[in-house]
Design an enzyme around this catalytic site. Structure first.
Site, short mmCIF file in Angstrom:
data_model
loop_
_atom_site.label_atom_id
_atom_site.label_comp_id
_atom_site.label_asym_id
_atom_site.label_seq_id
_atom_site.Cartn_x
_atom_site.Cartn_y
_atom_site.Cartn_z
N HIS A 26 -30.37 14.85 -14.68
CA HIS A 26 -30.71 16.19 -14.12
C HIS A 26 -31.38 15.86 -12.84
O HIS A 26 -32.36 14.97 -12.99
CB HIS A 26 -31.70 17.10 -14.74
CG HIS A 26 -32.32 18.16 -14.27
ND1 HIS A 26 -31.50 19.21 -14.07
CD2 HIS A 26 -33.53 18.58 -13.72
CE1 HIS A 26 -32.18 20.28 -13.31
NE2 HIS A 26 -33.29 19.88 -13.06
N VAL A 57 8.72 31.38 6.73
CA VAL A 57 8.97 30.95 8.28
C VAL A 57 10.45 30.94 8.62
O VAL A 57 11.10 30.07 7.88
CB VAL A 57 8.37 29.62 8.71
CG1 VAL A 57 8.63 29.14 10.34
CG2 VAL A 57 7.00 29.60 8.53
N ILE A 79 -1.13 18.95 1.00
CA ILE A 79 -1.11 18.40 2.50
C ILE A 79 -1.44 19.30 3.30
O ILE A 79 -2.41 19.07 4.33
CB ILE A 79 0.34 17.82 2.65
CG1 ILE A 79 0.49 16.54 1.97
CG2 ILE A 79 0.11 17.40 4.38
CD1 ILE A 79 1.91 15.95 2.09
N ALA A 120 -0.65 9.22 -6.60
CA ALA A 120 -0.76 7.82 -6.69
C ALA A 120 -1.17 7.13 -8.05
O ALA A 120 -0.75 6.21 -8.48
CB ALA A 120 -1.61 7.34 -5.31
N GLY A 179 15.75 -2.60 0.52
CA GLY A 179 16.61 -3.28 -0.68
C GLY A 179 17.48 -2.13 -1.38
O GLY A 179 17.33 -0.72 -1.34
N GLY A 229 0.68 -1.27 0.06
CA GLY A 229 0.15 0.02 -0.10
C GLY A 229 1.00 1.12 0.09
O GLY A 229 0.20 2.22 -0.54
N GLU A 254 1.84 30.55 3.64
CA GLU A 254 2.30 29.85 2.31
C GLU A 254 3.40 30.76 1.70
O GLU A 254 3.06 32.15 1.89
CB GLU A 254 1.29 29.89 1.52
CG GLU A 254 1.30 30.04 -0.08
CD GLU A 254 2.39 28.89 -0.47
OE1 GLU A 254 2.05 27.40 -0.25
OE2 GLU A 254 3.04 28.96 -1.44
P1 NAD Z 1 2.73 20.95 -2.32
O1 NAD Z 1 3.85 21.00 -3.40
O2 NAD Z 1 1.38 20.33 -2.81
O3 NAD Z 1 2.87 22.28 -1.57
C1 NAD Z 1 3.77 22.77 -1.00
C2 NAD Z 1 3.50 24.34 -0.80
O4 NAD Z 1 4.50 24.87 0.34
C3 NAD Z 1 3.67 24.92 -2.00
O5 NAD Z 1 2.34 25.71 -2.13
C4 NAD Z 1 4.82 25.74 -1.78
O6 NAD Z 1 4.70 27.13 -2.39
C5 NAD Z 1 4.92 25.88 -0.26
N1 NAD Z 1 6.14 26.29 0.42
C6 NAD Z 1 7.15 25.62 -0.15
N2 NAD Z 1 8.32 26.13 0.68
C7 NAD Z 1 7.74 26.92 1.60
C8 NAD Z 1 8.22 27.37 2.99
N3 NAD Z 1 9.46 27.56 3.20
N4 NAD Z 1 7.25 28.28 3.38
C9 NAD Z 1 6.06 28.27 3.38
N5 NAD Z 1 5.58 27.72 2.19
C10 NAD Z 1 6.58 26.94 1.29
O7 NAD Z 1 3.58 19.83 -1.22
P2 NAD Z 1 2.61 18.93 -0.15
O8 NAD Z 1 1.46 19.68 0.17
O9 NAD Z 1 3.83 18.74 0.87
O10 NAD Z 1 2.49 17.50 -0.68
C11 NAD Z 1 3.59 16.71 -1.24
C12 NAD Z 1 2.98 16.12 -2.47
O11 NAD Z 1 1.97 15.07 -2.02
C13 NAD Z 1 2.05 16.78 -3.53
O12 NAD Z 1 2.93 17.39 -4.49
C14 NAD Z 1 1.23 15.91 -4.01
O13 NAD Z 1 1.76 15.42 -5.13
C15 NAD Z 1 1.23 14.94 -2.82
N6 NAD Z 1 -0.27 14.75 -2.29
C16 NAD Z 1 -1.40 14.69 -3.13
C17 NAD Z 1 -2.63 14.74 -2.35
C18 NAD Z 1 -4.05 14.37 -3.42
O14 NAD Z 1 -3.68 13.89 -4.37
N7 NAD Z 1 -5.04 14.76 -2.86
C19 NAD Z 1 -2.77 14.73 -1.26
C20 NAD Z 1 -1.58 14.97 -0.41
C21 NAD Z 1 -0.11 15.01 -1.02
#
Ligand code: NAD
Length: 469
Positions: free
Chosen positions: A442, A235, A182, A318, A116, A41, A201
């Site tokens: 509809h 930050v 995330i 995924a 591995g 998984g 952000e």
């Molecule tokens: P992300 O790339 O989606 O978002 C990271 C965010 O952090 C961006 O908006 C970026 O501008 C910001 N950022 C970067 N450095 C920063 C800093 N120092 N201070 C403040 N903001 C900053 O990455 P994520 O949310 O960590 O997720 C990782 C990956 O996991 C995603 O790219 C995605 O592919 C995958 N994911 C997918 C899903 C889904 O499909 N629904 C859900 C969770 C995660």
């Protein structure tokens, strides 16, 4: 020391690895799968997509109960049993994990628990000393959270997404660093459970990859769910002081702001888990982002070794990993196959959801591609009104000459369910006319796809009348 030989070695049992292993076994390959977690998984099932979606369902229940007075029903404030909430996702994950193990057993896949590492281009050693010689290999080792230097402090109050899913407590004040997938999904969960959430952000908008008109309705709703959304903020430093994490934030003018939080979630991206696999011994060189370079069949530069999923490039999703896993196995079986897709669907499972596929307006602009934009606001959707959620929109980007659909974006409840139809339209090379001539039930939210397409031909009755030339 045990020595094993196998026809196909799969490194990693996530959506890329297990899809490849299962399909290869179905095609008659003798398969050995090695996974460091000891389970099938991968991140998605164990500490990613599935647990977070189970928790987002809980958040949705709480949100709907809160909105219920709008429909003439009032519930009392929710009582949160954190053990029960955790138990929900753990049960879902356990059920799916067991089911995958059974499916693997039925396919006679040999499963080895361990990490591995390549010794050469035909041998991998597992950390218990087992040596595996293989004819072919598929690397599907995924990715791990990226934790930049200033955030690497040794405190259980500073969490990555895995620690956040463990839901040890509901921190009164949660700082989320990163307004991407995330950060917003986990922020939504914690805010629904009662935390005051601040999102920081670095960029000038949430979810930088998505079109701004899709993000706007979500941003607006999150403004009332979250305590604060700070864009263009940095930050600079995190320190543990007593029971607090003291965060030194920097506003857009460079002014320093000090704020205290009970916990911090770092969600600034994930990096490929490729660094300590001994790939150089197999003759594979990583690119500058740490991804394994692959061709359109997902072969690495060493022809009998393939790589799929997060370890082989973006987007780290995924469904892309599983798709690539299947392509790799078909290539291995000698089929004339290529990873050649019209798009990769992306879904952010917030409330409202955002989903898109194919061309975005951001990309169209960057690449100088001329598009006709057809936009159906959900205020005109009867189904959206019955659910009290009219803030959404459905957007098509269409080639003005061929009328072919190039991209679709949706913001609204259940957008993630609707994007499947959009992906099919893209893959079939559908035109806006095809979508307009496809009768939709509809009242459903999916009608908004048809209505957007109808705007191209002046047929959209729930949109304002077309402007006269
Ligand atoms: P992300 O790339 O989606 O978002 C990271 C965010 O952090 C961006 O908006 C970026 O501008 C910001 N950022 C970067 N450095 C920063 C800093 N120092 N201070 C403040 N903001 C900053 O990455 P994520 O949310 O960590 O997720 C990782 C990956 O996991 C995603 O790219 C995605 O592919 C995958 N994911 C997918 C899903 C889904 O499909 N629904 C859900 C969770 C995660």
């Amino acid at each position: 020391m045990q020595t094993i030989s196998t026809q196909l070695l799969v490194l990693g049992g996530g959506p890329g690895g297990y899809a490849a292993a299962f399909l290869a076994a179905d095609r008659g390959f003798q398969v050995t799968l090695v996974d460091a977690s000891g389970k099938f998984g991968g991140t998605c099932l164990q500490v990613g997509c599935i647990p977070s979606k189970a928790l987002l369902h809980v958040a949705k229940l709480i949100g709907e109960a809160k909105d219920a007075p709008h429909f003439g029903v009032t519930f009392g404030p929710p009582k949160i049993d954190l053990k029960g909430v955790r138990g929900h996702w753990q049960k879902v994950t356990e059920t799916l994990t067991k089911s995958l193990a059974k499916l693997a057993e039925a396919r006679k896949i040999r499963f080895i628990h361990g990490k591995g590492k390549f010794l050469d281009a035909h041998t991998v050693v597992v950390d218990d000393g087992t040596q595996i010689t293989f004819e072919h290999a598929i690397i599907a080792t995924g990715s791990i959270p990226a934790i930049p230097g200033p955030f690497q402090i040794n405190s259980k109050r500073v969490m990555d997404s895995t620690a956040a899913l463990a839901l040890e407590e509901i921190p009164p004040r949660l700082l989320v660093i990163g307004g991407g997938y995330i950060g917003l999904e986990m922020g939504t969960i914690y805010a629904a459970l009662g935390s005051k959430v601040t999102v920081v952000e670095a960029g000038d908008g949430l979810i930088p990859l998505a079109d701004r008109d899709l993000v706007a309705p979500l941003h607006k709703r999150l403004e009332s769910l979250f305590e604060k959304i700070l864009l263009n903020h940095k930050v600079a430093k995190l320190e543990e002081v007593g029971k607090n994490i003291r965060a030194s934030l920097e506003d857009p003018s460079g002014k320093s702001i000090i704020e205290n939080f009970d916990r911090v979630l770092i969600a600034v991206g994930r990096r490929p888990a490729t660094r300590d696999l001994g790939l150089e011994k197999a003759g594979i060189t990583l690119d500058d982002k740490g991804f394994i370079p692959v061709n359109d069949q997902r072969r690495t530069t060493v022809a009998h070794i393939f790589a799929v999923g997060d370890s082989a490039g973006e987007p780290q999703l995924a469904h892309k990993a599983s798709f690539e896993g299947k392509v790799a196995v078909e290539a291995l079986s000698g089929e004339p196959v290529a990873y050649d897709v019209a798009g990769v669907p992306a879904v952010i499972f917030t409330d409202p959801e955002i989903a898109w596929c194919g061309l975005t307006e951001i990309d169209a602009q960057k690449q100088g591609i001329e598009v006709k934009k057809l936009k159906m606001p959900w205020a005109g959707s009867g189904r959206a009104l019955t659910r009290g959620r009219t803030e959404g929109l459905t957007k098509l980007l269409v080639d003005p000459k061929t009328e072919r659909i190039l991209g679709v974006g949706i913001c609204g409840i259940d957008a993630g369910e609707m994007i499947g139809e959009a992906m099919l339209a893209l893959e079939m090379g559908a035109t806006a006319r095809d979508l307009a001539l496809t009768m939709h039930a509809h009242p459903t939210l999916s009608e908004t796809l048809m209505e957007a397409a109808e705007q191209m031909y002046g047929l959209a009755v729930h949109s304002p009348p077309p402007r006269k030339a």
